[in-house]
Design a protein around this motif. Sequence first.
Motif, PDB file in Angstrom:
ATOM      1  N   ASN A   1      -3.369  -1.952 -10.319  1.00 27.19           N
ATOM      2  CA  ASN A   1      -2.134  -1.317  -9.859  1.00 27.19           C
ATOM      3  C   ASN A   1      -1.083  -1.244 -10.960  1.00 27.19           C
ATOM      4  O   ASN A   1      -1.179  -1.864 -12.025  1.00 27.19           O
ATOM      5  CB  ASN A   1      -1.547  -2.095  -8.670  1.00 27.19           C
ATOM      6  CG  ASN A   1      -2.218  -1.809  -7.361  1.00 27.19           C
ATOM      7  OD1 ASN A   1      -2.081  -2.511  -6.335  1.00 27.19           O
ATOM      8  ND2 ASN A   1      -3.021  -0.741  -7.330  1.00 27.19           N
TER       9      ASN A   1
ATOM     10  N   GLU B   1      -4.636 -12.132  -2.416  1.00 26.21           N
ATOM     11  CA  GLU B   1      -3.719 -11.032  -2.700  1.00 26.21           C
ATOM     12  C   GLU B   1      -4.455 -10.037  -3.601  1.00 26.21           C
ATOM     13  O   GLU B   1      -4.749 -10.354  -4.761  1.00 26.21           O
ATOM     14  CB  GLU B   1      -2.449 -11.535  -3.392  1.00 26.21           C
ATOM     15  CG  GLU B   1      -1.363 -10.495  -3.585  1.00 26.21           C
ATOM     16  CD  GLU B   1      -0.691 -10.109  -2.272  1.00 26.21           C
ATOM     17  OE1 GLU B   1       0.245 -10.831  -1.841  1.00 26.21           O
ATOM     18  OE2 GLU B   1      -1.144  -9.125  -1.658  1.00 26.21           O
TER      19      GLU B   1
ATOM     20  N   LEU C   1       0.829  -1.208   0.000  1.00 25.54           N
ATOM     21  CA  LEU C   1       0.000   0.000   0.000  1.00 25.54           C
ATOM     22  C   LEU C   1       0.864   1.258   0.000  1.00 25.54           C
ATOM     23  O   LEU C   1       0.654   2.185  -0.761  1.00 25.54           O
ATOM     24  CB  LEU C   1      -0.904   0.003   1.220  1.00 25.54           C
ATOM     25  CG  LEU C   1      -1.694   1.240   1.549  1.00 25.54           C
ATOM     26  CD1 LEU C   1      -3.133   0.872   1.887  1.00 25.54           C
ATOM     27  CD2 LEU C   1      -1.089   2.034   2.695  1.00 25.54           C
TER      28      LEU C   1
ATOM     29  N   HIS D   1      -7.721  -2.054  -0.541  1.00 22.56           N
ATOM     30  CA  HIS D   1      -6.507  -2.812  -0.880  1.00 22.56           C
ATOM     31  C   HIS D   1      -6.492  -4.210  -0.289  1.00 22.56           C
ATOM     32  O   HIS D   1      -5.495  -4.940  -0.415  1.00 22.56           O
ATOM     33  CB  HIS D   1      -5.268  -2.076  -0.377  1.00 22.56           C
ATOM     34  CG  HIS D   1      -5.003  -0.761  -1.026  1.00 22.56           C
ATOM     35  ND1 HIS D   1      -4.158  -0.593  -2.099  1.00 22.56           N
ATOM     36  CD2 HIS D   1      -5.501   0.470  -0.757  1.00 22.56           C
ATOM     37  CE1 HIS D   1      -4.136   0.688  -2.448  1.00 22.56           C
ATOM     38  NE2 HIS D   1      -4.940   1.345  -1.650  1.00 22.56           N
TER      39      HIS D   1
ATOM     40  N   SER E   1      -3.743  -7.433  -5.307  1.00 23.86           N
ATOM     41  CA  SER E   1      -3.088  -7.221  -6.601  1.00 23.86           C
ATOM     42  C   SER E   1      -1.676  -7.801  -6.609  1.00 23.86           C
ATOM     43  O   SER E   1      -1.354  -8.688  -7.393  1.00 23.86           O
ATOM     44  CB  SER E   1      -3.018  -5.728  -6.938  1.00 23.86           C
ATOM     45  OG  SER E   1      -2.069  -5.500  -7.980  1.00 23.86           O
ATOM     46  N   GLY E   2      -0.864  -7.282  -5.675  1.00 20.29           N
ATOM     47  CA  GLY E   2       0.572  -7.542  -5.774  1.00 20.29           C
ATOM     48  C   GLY E   2       1.163  -6.488  -6.686  1.00 20.29           C
ATOM     49  O   GLY E   2       0.510  -6.043  -7.634  1.00 20.29           O
TER      50      GLY E   2
ATOM     51  N   TYR F   1      -1.156 -15.879   4.097  1.00 21.55           N
ATOM     52  CA  TYR F   1      -1.879 -15.958   2.817  1.00 21.55           C
ATOM     53  C   TYR F   1      -0.928 -15.827   1.629  1.00 21.55           C
ATOM     54  O   TYR F   1      -1.225 -16.269   0.510  1.00 21.55           O
ATOM     55  CB  TYR F   1      -2.997 -14.896   2.736  1.00 21.55           C
ATOM     56  CG  TYR F   1      -2.590 -13.521   2.263  1.00 21.55           C
ATOM     57  CD1 TYR F   1      -2.424 -12.470   3.177  1.00 21.55           C
ATOM     58  CD2 TYR F   1      -2.405 -13.251   0.909  1.00 21.55           C
ATOM     59  CE1 TYR F   1      -2.061 -11.203   2.753  1.00 21.55           C
ATOM     60  CE2 TYR F   1      -2.045 -11.986   0.471  1.00 21.55           C
ATOM     61  CZ  TYR F   1      -1.877 -10.973   1.391  1.00 21.55           C
ATOM     62  OH  TYR F   1      -1.518  -9.688   0.969  1.00 21.55           O
TER      63      TYR F   1
HETATM   64  C1  26W Z   1      -4.922  -1.914   9.876  1.00 18.55           C
HETATM   65  C2  26W Z   1      -3.719  -2.672   9.481  1.00 18.55           C
HETATM   66  C3  26W Z   1      -3.494  -2.661   8.003  1.00 18.55           C
HETATM   67  C4  26W Z   1      -2.425  -1.938   7.463  1.00 18.55           C
HETATM   68  C5  26W Z   1      -2.209  -1.963   6.086  1.00 18.55           C
HETATM   69  C6  26W Z   1      -4.336  -3.365   7.184  1.00 18.55           C
HETATM   70  C7  26W Z   1      -4.128  -3.370   5.790  1.00 18.55           C
HETATM   71  C8  26W Z   1      -3.071  -2.668   5.281  1.00 18.55           C
HETATM   72  C9  26W Z   1      -2.812  -2.624   3.796  1.00 18.55           C
HETATM   73  C10 26W Z   1      -4.047  -2.443   3.055  1.00 18.55           C
HETATM   74  C11 26W Z   1      -2.184  -3.867   3.363  1.00 18.55           C
HETATM   75  C12 26W Z   1      -1.545  -3.718   1.996  1.00 18.55           C
HETATM   76  O1  26W Z   1      -0.469  -3.215   1.885  1.00 18.55           O
HETATM   77  N1  26W Z   1      -2.247  -4.255   1.000  1.00 18.55           N
HETATM   78  C13 26W Z   1      -1.586  -4.467  -0.254  1.00 18.55           C
HETATM   79  O2  26W Z   1      -1.817  -3.338  -1.095  1.00 18.55           O
HETATM   80  C14 26W Z   1      -1.116  -3.469  -2.324  1.00 18.55           C
HETATM   81  C15 26W Z   1      -1.315  -2.176  -3.117  1.00 18.55           C
HETATM   82  O3  26W Z   1      -2.600  -2.106  -3.610  1.00 18.55           O
HETATM   83  C16 26W Z   1      -1.584  -4.694  -3.112  1.00 18.55           C
HETATM   84  O4  26W Z   1      -0.824  -4.825  -4.284  1.00 18.55           O
HETATM   85  C17 26W Z   1      -1.453  -5.953  -2.256  1.00 18.55           C
HETATM   86  O5  26W Z   1      -2.026  -7.046  -2.928  1.00 18.55           O
HETATM   87  C18 26W Z   1      -2.142  -5.740  -0.914  1.00 18.55           C
HETATM   88  O6  26W Z   1      -1.909  -6.838  -0.037  1.00 18.55           O
END
Ligand code: 26W
Length: 804
Positions: free
Chosen positions: A468, A652, A123, A363, A654-655, A553
């Motif tokens: 993405n 996932e 993210l 995300h 996107s990745g 995962y």
């Molecule tokens: C509240 C804790 C928390 C913190 C961060 C929950 C969730 C997150 C993020 C959403 C996790 C994250 O980084 N998700 C990733 O986002 C990327 C950009 O879109 C994707 O490519 C990944 O698949 C996704 O896991």
Amino acid sequence: MNRLVMLNQKSSVEEFKKVLEVDSVKLFQKPINKLNALEQFDVLANSIKELMSHDWERCNTNPSNKKEIHYFSIEFLLGKQLKSIMLNRQIESLVKDTIEELGWNLDDIVKAEPEPAIANGGLGRLAACFIDSMATLQYAGYGQTIRYRHGLFKQHIVNNEQVELPDRWLDNGYYAWDTKTKEEYIVKFRGSVRFETDSNGELVPILENYEPIIAKAYDIPVPGYNNSTVNYLRTWEADVPSYDILEECGINYCHEDNMKRRRFLINQICEYLYPDDSTYEGKELRLKQEYFLCSAGVQSLINKFKNRGIDLKELDKYLAIHINDTHPSLVIPELMRILMDEEGLGWNKAWEVTTKVCSYTNHTIMQEALEVWPGHMLQSLIPRIYMIIQEIDRRYVDHLRHVKGFNSSKIDRMKIIDNYGNVRMANMDCMCCHSINGVAALHTEILKDETLNDFYTAEPEKFNNKTNGIAHRRWLLLSNPELCELIDNLLGTEWRTDLKQLKQLENFVNDEKVLEQLIKVKAENKRNFVKEMNLDISPDSIFDVQIKRIHMYKRQIMNVLRIIMIYNDLIENPQKPFYPMTFIMAGKAAAGYRSAKNVIKVFNMLADIINNDSRIEGKMKLVFIEDYNVSKAELIIPAADVSEQIPTASKEASGTSNMKFMMNGALTLGTLDGANVEITEYVGEDNIFLFGLQKDEVLKRYATWTDLSGHYIVNNNPKIKQAMEHLKTFNSAGNELYHELLSNDYFFTLTDLQEYVDKTYEVNNMYAQEAFLWAKKCLINIANSFPFTTDRTIEQYGQDIWFK
Ligand code: 26W
């Protein structure tokens, strides 16, 4: 006309040297030849900032009144900036020639540059790629985030285990690339709300006995590629209010202990990034961070547009606020608060403006990642905001009941405040934002059909997909110059700004000369990686790479079990042909994520065994790269042969590392999940190694299967049984993982394992037997990586969401 304006890209080395000499004395009171690498970096960064300042100031005034995009994200994973800014400002030769003149070494300077790791993973890195593309597309596009004093922890592997150490990236509050602005705002916490009637009899809410905190803005320049746009990433820092502000708030600041406690609580806000990227913890300090960012950011925007004489009822014509996952969702009630309580708009007008200004990206579908805050926590920390959220909820539920005629169970699922008083942030985002997007086609389908289906049925027009991308300037032009040179020789250089032209590389897939050169470039990158990281591995072996946050995962444990099965196989069949393969893993586990930390331990214990088992004769080597971050990724990815993208299908979103590997000529071994689906669509099934359950089968099993244990697989596949028994021997870490998989194989790790092993042998065999066929497939992957630049992604956000 001050000397700086004259000094731009066209400046000569002589002129630039003068600026460096002046800054050297100004910053360190030292002659330029007495500086160490970090000081050289500081001087260089400051001088380059001066070079950009003219364009920066001009863009700040936004003379052409472009609609402004403000991308709010609780994380930005910037990585080092020097080389990226030199590339975008087209001053590489000016800087390199000047440094040479001064006898400085650019690599040492880049090594010394602090790396702002104020993010967890995908993210945050996506947000960093987005602001680079917004500036390159010459949008008035800005980032808004928190100036954490500590980045994501530094990872050390001690006795095969992850140990976390604080990342003090901000050297006593100083970061050469940012500039402290004059912007300061008061963010109010706690207190209580009472209503009083104003002069025209209107009831106005007054927040009293609140705790004031000062928000100060530090801006980091974000220059576009080969243009004169210089936007910024605004980072907010909390500070103690001055005595007169405390006085105004009726706070007695003479009470030393109180002041000490107040200072401590305020400094805490920006002390640490929450190191968790998948599990919502619900800590009040995190909620404080989220509101601090949202209130400071929105106040600064209202102030800016008021100063420009903009009628706030028309704000949506001048401003788009993008909410990066649920973490900055409080911009919605904060904008409502200011428009109503401070600017006197009525509820309906304020709501109309807010819904038109805000848009939201999801995300993750992981339940444990969705933020659900206890109502009482919001009520005590931000009482006025909580009130507004309640009213948003009441009115929307009313609309669903009386206009949409939805039944109560559906409404119960949709309302922001659930029956236990918890506040579901994603529901608020879906209610308010005019656009809701997923980050890959499959992910967006799952949001529509499953995770956010109620909102999809209510307002389908809001939903859209934005697959993405990556900033190809950093992840190809900067990190793989050898490959770029090869492409230049084949296509000229226009592809660098028009990535679609990469597709023409398909004209060379049968040109053995070109394929040989491609093989040479990869081999060179592998040698460079081995040298830079000083690793005891053979650069001629197959580099099989899985680098990402450790999460069950993402199935790093399946990678480990696969390695154990191959190891057992080669021990039992020493004659079996197997081309030497190096299994490279890197990634941080959230400090409290026990299973993830167990995976790191088991991988390193397995490495000790296999790397020292002479029977294997070096056919297999395992390496865990410590402290994975942006700089490490820039080194590893150009050297990779196999890109491991093996999540449980549907998990996932996107990745993005999958796209980085593809663009650097690695072949993907993966499941049909996230953006792997679109990568497959572009390269064709022949040019990717796919295996495993697909999304529909996974969702069906979750919906219908009662027993997700691994017993069936283990009892019916002796090789897997053997590997699991082996896993069990790796102390408590292995034992815990063994029982976890056996009792509840929730991510179908054992289910997909055999196919994964079989595919690995296919990969190994092709690499060993068909070097040209392998290279051909690599070239086809590079050629078809063109859609995965964030320049394309941001163009779509502009067209469909922000400028619609
Ligand atoms: C509240 C804790 C928390 C913190 C961060 C929950 C969730 C997150 C993020 C959403 C996790 C994250 O980084 N998700 C990733 O986002 C990327 C950009 O879109 C994707 O490519 C990944 O698949 C996704 O896991």
